[in-house]
Design a protein around this motif. Structure first.
Motif, PDB file in Angstrom:
ATOM      1  N   VAL A  14       0.876  -1.217   0.018  1.00 30.19           N
ATOM      2  CA  VAL A  14      -0.088  -0.079   0.057  1.00 30.19           C
ATOM      3  C   VAL A  14       0.915   1.270   0.184  1.00 30.19           C
ATOM      4  O   VAL A  14       0.576   2.193  -0.553  1.00 30.19           O
ATOM      5  N   ASN A  16      -1.404   0.419  -3.855  1.00 31.84           N
ATOM      6  CA  ASN A  16      -2.446  -0.521  -3.870  1.00 31.84           C
ATOM      7  C   ASN A  16      -2.134  -1.990  -3.104  1.00 31.84           C
ATOM      8  O   ASN A  16      -0.834  -2.265  -3.206  1.00 31.84           O
ATOM      9  N   SER A  17      -2.878  -2.390  -2.419  1.00 33.14           N
ATOM     10  CA  SER A  17      -2.540  -3.854  -1.693  1.00 33.14           C
ATOM     11  C   SER A  17      -2.491  -4.962  -2.576  1.00 33.14           C
ATOM     12  O   SER A  17      -3.344  -5.243  -3.440  1.00 33.14           O
TER      13      SER A  17
END
Length: 119
Positions: free
Chosen positions: A55, A60-61
């Protein structure tokens, strides 16, 4: 939550937790189960660390994709093992899968740490 805690802090906390577990295992080795290993505690912590570092570096994970891929591999291995053996016992499959997880997730985490350092 993943943006509140920085990834170097989580790396430090992980090292502290495993150091404490190492000394507790050495101190209370008679009271622990025979096959308990410290590395078996590693996958949930590493998945959380991979989530935080992805993240913060990639915005973005990556953790949900990692979990979906990993569970798909488990299902494929279970089907293969059941077809190959013609009888299925879940406990050896789960232990084998967890040991492979202990080997693969640190490699994925190291890749993310290198990517974070290079950014």
């Amino acid at each position: 939550m993943a943006t509140v805690i920085s990834w170097p802090l989580m790396l430090g906390l992980t090292i502290v937790v495993f150091t404490i577990l190492f000394f507790l295992q050495r101190t209370f080795y008679r009271r622990l189960p025979r096959n308990f290993q410290i590395v078996d505690v590693l996958p949930p912590i590493l998945i959380w660390n991979i989530h935080i570092i992805s993240v913060q570096t990639l915005d973005n994970s990556f953790a949900p994709y990692l979990i979906i891929i990993w569970l798909t591999l488990l299902i494929a291995y279970v089907i293969y093992r059941g077809y190959l053996m013609q009888n299925f016992k879940f406990w050896p499959v789960l232990i084998f899968y967890w040991r492979i997880t202990d080997l693969v997730l640190p490699i994925v985490y190291i890749i993310f740490v290198v990517l974070a350092v290079l950014r």
